[in-house]
Design a protein around this motif. Structure first.
Motif, short mmCIF file in Angstrom:
data_model
loop_
_atom_site.label_atom_id
_atom_site.label_comp_id
_atom_site.label_asym_id
_atom_site.label_seq_id
_atom_site.Cartn_x
_atom_site.Cartn_y
_atom_site.Cartn_z
N LEU A 86 0.45 -0.91 -0.44
CA LEU A 86 0.20 0.14 -0.26
C LEU A 86 0.79 1.27 -0.05
O LEU A 86 0.34 2.42 0.09
CB LEU A 86 -1.03 0.34 1.43
N ALA A 87 1.65 0.94 -0.01
CA ALA A 87 3.08 2.58 -0.09
C ALA A 87 2.86 3.01 -1.44
O ALA A 87 3.14 4.47 -1.52
CB ALA A 87 4.54 1.84 -0.06
N THR A 88 2.12 2.38 -2.52
CA THR A 88 1.84 3.04 -3.90
C THR A 88 1.02 4.10 -3.52
O THR A 88 0.57 4.67 -4.72
CB THR A 88 2.05 1.46 -4.68
N ILE A 89 0.08 4.30 -2.77
CA ILE A 89 -0.84 5.01 -2.91
C ILE A 89 -0.43 6.62 -2.47
O ILE A 89 0.68 6.70 -1.43
CB ILE A 89 -1.38 4.18 -1.52
N TYR A 131 -6.88 7.21 1.94
CA TYR A 131 -5.77 6.50 1.49
C TYR A 131 -6.94 5.05 2.41
O TYR A 131 -6.67 3.78 2.13
CB TYR A 131 -4.76 6.48 2.74
N VAL A 132 -7.63 5.65 3.35
CA VAL A 132 -8.64 4.74 3.86
C VAL A 132 -9.35 4.17 3.17
O VAL A 132 -9.86 3.27 2.90
CB VAL A 132 -9.84 5.07 5.74
N ALA A 133 -9.98 5.45 2.56
CA ALA A 133 -10.82 4.83 1.59
C ALA A 133 -10.57 4.21 -0.47
O ALA A 133 -11.08 4.23 -1.45
CB ALA A 133 -11.62 6.14 1.19
N HIS A 134 -9.37 4.57 -0.71
CA HIS A 134 -9.15 4.03 -1.86
C HIS A 134 -9.25 2.20 -2.19
O HIS A 134 -9.08 1.83 -1.35
CB HIS A 134 -6.93 3.84 -1.16
N ASP A 158 -7.07 0.31 -3.18
CA ASP A 158 -5.57 -0.39 -3.09
C ASP A 158 -6.02 -1.54 -1.51
O ASP A 158 -6.01 -2.26 -1.48
CB ASP A 158 -5.48 -0.46 -3.33
N HIS A 159 -6.29 -0.11 -0.57
CA HIS A 159 -6.30 -0.20 1.09
C HIS A 159 -7.98 -1.27 0.77
O HIS A 159 -8.07 -2.16 1.50
CB HIS A 159 -6.43 0.82 1.27
#
Length: 201
Positions: free
Chosen positions: A32-35, A72-75, A77-78
């Motif tokens: 998730l570092a890519t977000i 981030y939480v809503a992404h 990928d997450h």
């Protein structure tokens, strides 16, 4: 950069889960570092836990603002990683705080040792006392990040979080006795977690 948001998640993985699934969970979390909103993220097995709880894994990540944490939480990928790994969780908790200062090193290198300490305070502790407690926590290291949790829903009543990074395990010294001696009368429970930052694959 004017502020940093610290986000810590503790996981308890079910006892009967295959190690390949656990490894996949850790790898997926680190991916998730890519977000775009993520300044830093590190997920790993817990090396040492001082708590009555039985958490097995930890994630620490950093953001520029509460809004970027929310993004981030809503992404997608997450959400995909959460959906894929949730079946192997037995328990989870998370704590978020605004760091009292911007850390000198935003992205600790692989092989560093992280120490996370979470405090649950007794009822009716005043705001002034909370500030005093955070000052005591900061005495461990000038590089420690400490703050008051602003996301109570999954925090299990823990309201103060801190994180510090060290170069190797020998540098990590127990700080709980100092905290207990100075402010223990206000603290109901503590969770102290140490973990090794994974090296980039």
């Amino acid at each position: 950069m004017s502020q940093i948001i610290e986000h810590v998640v503790l996981f308890k993985v079910k006892d009967d889960v295959d190690s390949d699934k656990i490894d996949a969970m850790v790898n997926d979390l680190n991916s998730l570092a890519t977000i775009g909103q993520v300044l830093y993220i590190s997920a790993a097995p817990i090396h040492r836990l001082r708590s009555a709880s039985t958490f097995t894994h930890v994630l620490h990540s950093r953001y520029r603002s509460k809004e970027e944490l929310s993004a981030y939480v809503a992404h997608p990928d997450h959400l995909r990683v959460v959906q894929a790994t949730m079946p192997i969780w037995e328990d989870i908790m998370s704590v978020d705080w605004i760091a009292d200062h911007v850390p000198r090193v935003l992205k600790p290198p692989g092989g560093s040792v992280a120490k996370v300490a979470l405090l649950k305070l007794k009822e009716n502790v005043t705001d002034e006392t909370k500030k005093e407690i955070m000052e005591v926590v900061k005495e461990e290291s000038h590089e420690i990040s400490v703050g008051e949790n602003f996301s109570p829903a999954r925090a299990k009543g823990f309201s103060i979080g801190s994180v510090a990074y060290f170069n190797y395990l020998g540098e990590v010294e127990a700080h709980e006795e100092l905290v207990k001696e100075k402010v223990g009368g206000y603290v109901e429970d503590t969770i102290v977690v140490e973990f090794l930052v994974p090296s980039p694959s």
